[in-house]
Design an enzyme around this catalytic site. Structure first.
Site, short mmCIF file in Angstrom:
data_model
loop_
_atom_site.label_atom_id
_atom_site.label_comp_id
_atom_site.label_asym_id
_atom_site.label_seq_id
_atom_site.Cartn_x
_atom_site.Cartn_y
_atom_site.Cartn_z
N ASN A 393 -1.10 4.34 14.28
CA ASN A 393 -0.07 4.22 13.25
C ASN A 393 -0.49 4.92 11.97
O ASN A 393 -0.03 6.03 11.69
CB ASN A 393 0.24 2.73 13.01
CG ASN A 393 1.40 2.54 12.05
OD1 ASN A 393 1.99 3.50 11.57
ND2 ASN A 393 1.71 1.31 11.75
N ASP A 394 -1.37 4.29 11.20
CA ASP A 394 -1.74 4.84 9.89
C ASP A 394 -2.26 6.28 9.97
O ASP A 394 -2.03 7.07 9.06
CB ASP A 394 -2.81 3.96 9.24
CG ASP A 394 -2.25 2.62 8.80
OD1 ASP A 394 -1.03 2.55 8.55
OD2 ASP A 394 -3.01 1.64 8.74
#
Lengths: 464, 102
Positions: A393-394
């Protein structure tokens, strides 16, 4: 065996250990490297036996304990699933730490054996070395235990912080140095025990404020500590093999910590001081207004990928949690049968330890020459049809490049958004570890696949 | 004037840090996990100290306090040596190149 000959053998095992690490420069030479390591260890243990030369009952006990420990180790090594590797490494670090403490205690109680003087009259240099070795070993021990508990999920991965935490750590650090000074001055054994107890406490305090996703840095750092502890004991015992190894391991862990910090664009101190993730509530709340996302299913995903000419897979910690690596490889196999070119892109801090994703993919029989690091592959996203983000994600958040206000601003990210379409497998829209919304979810070319990573991948295989 | 042997050990230590620095930078990132497990195994060479500690002193009383700590350290280090090398072996065996049959 003469002391000189003994020293030469220890030097040889030190050199073999260097070759063991050197072998890891490529997967082809790595297996041979590991063998060098084993030979080095066998030499070190063998000559130590010969040097003691006292084949009495005690010797049988040594062999017995060696075998007990060895069988436990071998059993763990064969049983452990690859997804549990970060916990295993943390657990092993704790053992090195504790062993260093025990050897230091033993040397302190019985200094004559190691030619360090007599109890109450130990050489100052040796006393400094052994108390440093014991202190670092004790910090490694409890720190690794906490890291183990966090990685295992027995303890929550969220940072534990309290008022005056950094001040307390600093104070304890200064007290430790003071105690070592007093120990050298007075030779009173009570100080030695207090040093060890305080170091145990420091190990706990040092690791509790660090959050789950910072674990790659923590594990590398503890790796480094275990090396310095070994080197400290090496100086005490005047053993070159230990000094060389300690220095190698210490610098290895330090380099890995540096690489991990760079992968997150954070300074080492920023990670160590911890508390990341808990402070950005305002930012995530700001992005709470409902933005439209495109929601897809396995059928859509299969269609998109089947008709693509190239696909890049971006795995993250979520893949490890869902154990999706085998399903993923099957999906890639059927894509390849359809003539699609598939590669894997790995961010330096994906997963919970350095190289975590690579091991999992290797376990699923993904050839290592299809797996690329961030710098190698980042330009390819622009020419790729589909990026399949599974459990990351990040590390794909374009905000890191555009928004200087963002906590992850400046972090190197995979340019997933440049590919023609992005398939994002995720259970919900919840923000990632950094507590910020991922801009990528709301892009026109992003299709969100809300499901468990393994389940979704299996469904896609059915639709291919 | 004679040089203290400590200085020699310190030289070995400092030079080994440099060797470690260059060797570890040349490790390919995909093998960083095996790197950690193998460094773990080799740092357990501390077992050498544990063996000396365990066999120290008189042979009448094998389980003197100092010896007991030695024996405990032997167990811990042995878990690490065998576990570390074997798990590294297991991981490295999984790294395969693309088959050329296609």
């Amino acid at each position: 065996m003469s002391a000189n000959l003994l020293a030469i053998f220890y030097l040889i095992s030190g050199v073999l250990f260097i070759l063991a690490l050197r072998g890891l420069s490529s997967p082809e030479t790595s297996r041979q490297g590991n063998l060098f390591g084993i030979i080095g260890m066998a030499i070190a243990i063998g000559v130590t036996f010969l040097s003691v030369g006292n084949f009495s009952t005690g010797f049988l006990y040594v062999l017995g304990f060696l075998l007990i420990g060895g069988s436990i180790g071998a059993f763990i090594a064969y049983k452990i699933p690859m997804t549990a590797m970060p916990e295993l490494v943390a657990g092993f670090h704790s053992l090195v730490g504790l062993a260093a403490v025990f050897v230091a205690i033993s040397a302190f109680l019985n200094p004559e054996v190691f030619n360090l003087g007599s109890p109450g009259n130990i050489k100052i240099a040796s006393l400094i070395e052994m108390s440093l070795g014991a202190a670092i070993g004790a910090i490694t021990f409890t720190g690794s235990i906490i890291a183990f508990l966090k990685l295992r999920g027995i303890m929550s991965g969220s940072p534990i912080t309290f008022l005056g935490q950094h001040f307390l750590n600093l104070a304890l650090g200064i007290i430790l140095l003071g105690l070592i000074f007093y120990l050298c001055k007075t030779q009173i054994s009570t100080w030695f025990w207090i040093i060890i107890i305080i170091s145990f406490l420091v190990g706990v305090l040092l690791i509790i404020p660090i959050g789950g996703a910072d674990m790659p840095v923590v594990i590398s750092m503890l790796n480094s500590y275990s090396g310095w502890a070994a080197a400290g004991i090496g100086f005490t015992l005047e053993n070159t093999a230990l000094i060389i190894t300690g220095a190698l391991v210490g610098s290895s862990g330090a380099i890995l910590s540096y690489i991990m910090c760079k992968g997150m664009n954070r300074s080492f101190f920023n990670v160590i001081l911890g508390g990341f993730g808990g402070t950005d509530q305002s930012l995530s709340a700001k992005g709470k207004e409902q933005k439209p996302v495109k929601n897809g299913n396995a059928d859509d995903a299969a269609f998109l990928m089947k008709n693509a000419s190239s696909v890049i897979i971006v795995p993250g910690y979520g893949m490890a949690v869902a154990q999706a690596q085998h399903a993923l490889r099957e999906m890639v196999d059927s894509l390849k049968k359809n003539g699609v070119k598939v590669t894997y892109a790995i961010h330096p801090v994906a997963g919970r330890m350095p190289g975590h994703m690579n091991v999992l993919l290797a376990e699923a029989n993904v050839p290592y020459d299809e797996v690329f690091e961030l710098e190698e592959i980042n330009n390819d996203f622009a020419n790729c049809d589909v990026a399949y983000v599974i459990g990351a994600n990040d590390v794909t958040n374009p905000v890191a490049k555009t928004d200087p206000q963002s906590p992850i601003y400046g972090m190197p990210i995979l340019d997933v958004e440049k590919s023609k379409s992005v398939l994002f497998v995720k259970r919900s829209l919840s923000p990632g570890y950094a507590g910020i919304d991922n801009d990528l979810f709301y892009r026109d070319n992003t299709l969100m696949l809300f499901a468990d990573a393994k389940k979704m991948t299996e469904d896609i295989i059915k639709n291919l | 004037m004679e040089i203290d042997p400590f200085i020699f050990r310190l030289s070995i230590f400092i030079l080994s840090i440099f060797i470690g620095y260059y060797v570890v930078w040349s490790v390919t990132p995909s093998l960083h996990t095996p790197l950690m497990s193998v460094t773990n195994a080799i740092s357990s060479v501390i077992i050498v100290g544990a063996i000396i500690a365990a066999l120290a002193g008189n042979s009448v009383n094998i389980f003197d306090t100092a010896n007991i700590f030695g024996f405990l350290a032997i167990i811990l280090a042995a878990v690490n040596i065998f576990g570390g090398f074997l798990v590294t072996q297991r991981m490295l065996a999984m790294y395969k190149k693309k088959k050329k049959d296609k």
